[in-house]
Write a protein that holds these residues in place. Structure first.
Motif, PDB file in Angstrom:
ATOM      1  N   PRO A  85       0.808  -1.222   0.000  1.00  0.00           N
ATOM      2  CA  PRO A  85       0.000   0.000   0.000  1.00  0.00           C
ATOM      3  C   PRO A  85       0.844   1.277   0.000  1.00  0.00           C
ATOM      4  CG  PRO A  85      -0.920  -1.564   1.526  1.00  0.00           C
ATOM      5  CD  PRO A  85       0.394  -2.135   1.075  1.00  0.00           C
ATOM      6  N   LEU A  86       2.013   1.228   0.631  1.00  0.00           N
ATOM      7  CA  LEU A  86       2.903   2.387   0.609  1.00  0.00           C
ATOM      8  C   LEU A  86       3.392   2.663  -0.808  1.00  0.00           C
ATOM      9  CD1 LEU A  86       4.426   4.563   2.183  1.00  0.00           C
ATOM     10  CD2 LEU A  86       6.286   2.913   2.450  1.00  0.00           C
ATOM     11  N   SER A  87       3.732   1.604  -1.523  1.00  0.00           N
ATOM     12  CA  SER A  87       4.158   1.757  -2.915  1.00  0.00           C
ATOM     13  C   SER A  87       3.044   2.331  -3.773  1.00  0.00           C
ATOM     14  CB  SER A  87       4.609   0.394  -3.454  1.00  0.00           C
ATOM     15  OG  SER A  87       4.871   0.469  -4.830  1.00  0.00           O
ATOM     16  N   LEU A  88       1.827   1.855  -3.573  1.00  0.00           N
ATOM     17  CA  LEU A  88       0.694   2.400  -4.321  1.00  0.00           C
ATOM     18  C   LEU A  88       0.442   3.858  -3.962  1.00  0.00           C
ATOM     19  CD1 LEU A  88      -1.840  -0.537  -4.311  1.00  0.00           C
ATOM     20  CD2 LEU A  88      -0.773   0.508  -6.280  1.00  0.00           C
ATOM     21  N   ALA A  89       0.600   4.216  -2.711  1.00  0.00           N
ATOM     22  CA  ALA A  89       0.389   5.604  -2.294  1.00  0.00           C
ATOM     23  C   ALA A  89       1.444   6.525  -2.902  1.00  0.00           C
ATOM     24  CB  ALA A  89       0.422   5.699  -0.770  1.00  0.00           C
ATOM     25  N   VAL A  90       2.684   6.088  -2.932  1.00  0.00           N
ATOM     26  CA  VAL A  90       3.739   6.901  -3.546  1.00  0.00           C
ATOM     27  C   VAL A  90       3.486   7.044  -5.046  1.00  0.00           C
ATOM     28  CG1 VAL A  90       6.206   6.928  -4.112  1.00  0.00           C
ATOM     29  CG2 VAL A  90       5.466   6.401  -1.799  1.00  0.00           C
ATOM     30  N   GLY A  91       3.110   5.954  -5.703  1.00  0.00           N
ATOM     31  CA  GLY A  91       2.802   6.028  -7.129  1.00  0.00           C
ATOM     32  C   GLY A  91       1.600   6.908  -7.414  1.00  0.00           C
ATOM     33  N   GLY A  92       0.577   6.813  -6.578  1.00  0.00           N
ATOM     34  CA  GLY A  92      -0.593   7.668  -6.752  1.00  0.00           C
ATOM     35  C   GLY A  92      -0.256   9.136  -6.523  1.00  0.00           C
ATOM     36  N   ALA A  93       0.570   9.415  -5.532  1.00  0.00           N
ATOM     37  CA  ALA A  93       0.983  10.794  -5.276  1.00  0.00           C
ATOM     38  C   ALA A  93       1.789  11.343  -6.450  1.00  0.00           C
ATOM     39  CB  ALA A  93       1.804  10.863  -3.985  1.00  0.00           C
ATOM     40  N   LEU A  94       2.674  10.530  -7.003  1.00  0.00           N
ATOM     41  CA  LEU A  94       3.425  10.968  -8.183  1.00  0.00           C
ATOM     42  C   LEU A  94       2.500  11.206  -9.375  1.00  0.00           C
ATOM     43  CD1 LEU A  94       6.665   8.776  -8.170  1.00  0.00           C
ATOM     44  CD2 LEU A  94       6.512  11.254  -8.004  1.00  0.00           C
ATOM     45  N   ALA A  95       1.485  10.347  -9.522  1.00  0.00           N
ATOM     46  CA  ALA A  95       0.544  10.519 -10.638  1.00  0.00           C
ATOM     47  C   ALA A  95      -0.235  11.824 -10.484  1.00  0.00           C
ATOM     48  CB  ALA A  95      -0.408   9.331 -10.704  1.00  0.00           C
ATOM     49  N   PHE A  96      -0.681  12.143  -9.284  1.00  0.00           N
ATOM     50  CA  PHE A  96      -1.407  13.394  -9.093  1.00  0.00           C
ATOM     51  C   PHE A  96      -0.484  14.602  -9.206  1.00  0.00           C
ATOM     52  CE2 PHE A  96      -4.639  10.613  -7.154  1.00  0.00           C
ATOM     53  CZ  PHE A  96      -5.709  11.029  -7.932  1.00  0.00           C
ATOM     54  N   LEU A  97       0.766  14.432  -8.821  1.00  0.00           N
ATOM     55  CA  LEU A  97       1.720  15.516  -9.059  1.00  0.00           C
ATOM     56  C   LEU A  97       1.962  15.702 -10.552  1.00  0.00           C
ATOM     57  CD1 LEU A  97       4.340  15.017  -6.207  1.00  0.00           C
ATOM     58  CD2 LEU A  97       2.737  16.902  -6.496  1.00  0.00           C
ATOM     59  N   GLY A  98       1.858  14.609 -11.306  1.00  0.00           N
ATOM     60  CA  GLY A  98       1.982  14.704 -12.756  1.00  0.00           C
ATOM     61  C   GLY A  98       0.871  15.529 -13.369  1.00  0.00           C
ATOM     62  N   VAL A  99      -0.309  15.473 -12.791  1.00  0.00           N
ATOM     63  CA  VAL A  99      -1.406  16.309 -13.283  1.00  0.00           C
ATOM     64  C   VAL A  99      -1.105  17.775 -12.992  1.00  0.00           C
ATOM     65  CG1 VAL A  99      -3.863  16.822 -12.967  1.00  0.00           C
ATOM     66  CG2 VAL A  99      -3.092  14.452 -13.029  1.00  0.00           C
ATOM     67  N   VAL A 100      -0.459  18.049 -11.871  1.00  0.00           N
ATOM     68  CA  VAL A 100      -0.183  19.430 -11.484  1.00  0.00           C
ATOM     69  C   VAL A 100       1.013  19.999 -12.242  1.00  0.00           C
ATOM     70  CG1 VAL A 100       0.514  20.902  -9.557  1.00  0.00           C
ATOM     71  CG2 VAL A 100      -1.174  19.111  -9.197  1.00  0.00           C
ATOM     72  N   PHE A 101       2.129  19.267 -12.252  1.00  0.00           N
ATOM     73  CA  PHE A 101       3.378  19.815 -12.779  1.00  0.00           C
ATOM     74  C   PHE A 101       3.659  19.462 -14.230  1.00  0.00           C
ATOM     75  CE2 PHE A 101       4.263  19.710  -8.162  1.00  0.00           C
ATOM     76  CZ  PHE A 101       4.427  21.067  -7.988  1.00  0.00           C
ATOM     77  N   GLY A 102       3.110  18.395 -14.710  1.00  0.00           N
ATOM     78  CA  GLY A 102       3.351  18.011 -16.099  1.00  0.00           C
ATOM     79  C   GLY A 102       3.091  16.532 -16.288  1.00  0.00           C
TER      80      GLY A 102
END
Length: 132
Positions: A85-102
């Motif tokens: 679940p930690l790996s999924l949370a980090v990946g999800g956070a990176l994905a949402f940061l991708g929506v924000v930053f690029g």
């Protein structure tokens, strides 16, 4: 499960009435469509719960004289030591940061999400937990 089925069926009736009132009053198609879809979801869940309630044993929630302790027992198996679940949370956070930053950041988040997802699904098929 009879109680939950009845609750969802009554909820679907309420949502249907609100969808009709909202559609007539606002004449806005997106919200009206969303409410009609919510009605469909509520009726599907309510029908499923009412349908399966006839085929399973009555639970403590169906007995009006039941105590809280009558429904105690094992609820399921929960992995006490999983890091997936930690790996999924980090990946999800990176994905949402991708929506924000690029959108290019999604190329880095997709492998992290896939590793976490496959690791979580196949956690008990390999390694030291294989026999559980």
């Amino acid at each position: 499960m009879k109680i939950q089925g009845k609750m969802f069926i009554w909820l679907s009736v309420f949502v249907l009435l609100m969808a009709i009132v909202y559609g007539v009053w606002s004449k806005e198609p997106a919200g009206t469509t969303a409410l009609f879809l919510a009605f469909g979801l509520c009726i599907m869940v309510g029908y499923y719960l009412a349908f399966t309630a006839r085929r399973v044993d009555a639970g403590a929630q169906d007995n009006e004289n039941a105590e809280v302790s009558d429904d105690a027992g094992e609820l399921g198996f929960f992995s006490p030591h999983s890091w997936q679940p930690l790996s999924l949370a980090v990946g999800g956070a990176l994905a949402f940061l991708g929506v924000v930053f690029g959108w290019w950041l999604l190329y880095f988040s997709a492998p992290v999400i896939l590793v976490g997802l496959f690791g979580w699904v196949f956690e008990y098929y390999r390694g030291e937990n294989r026999t559980q």
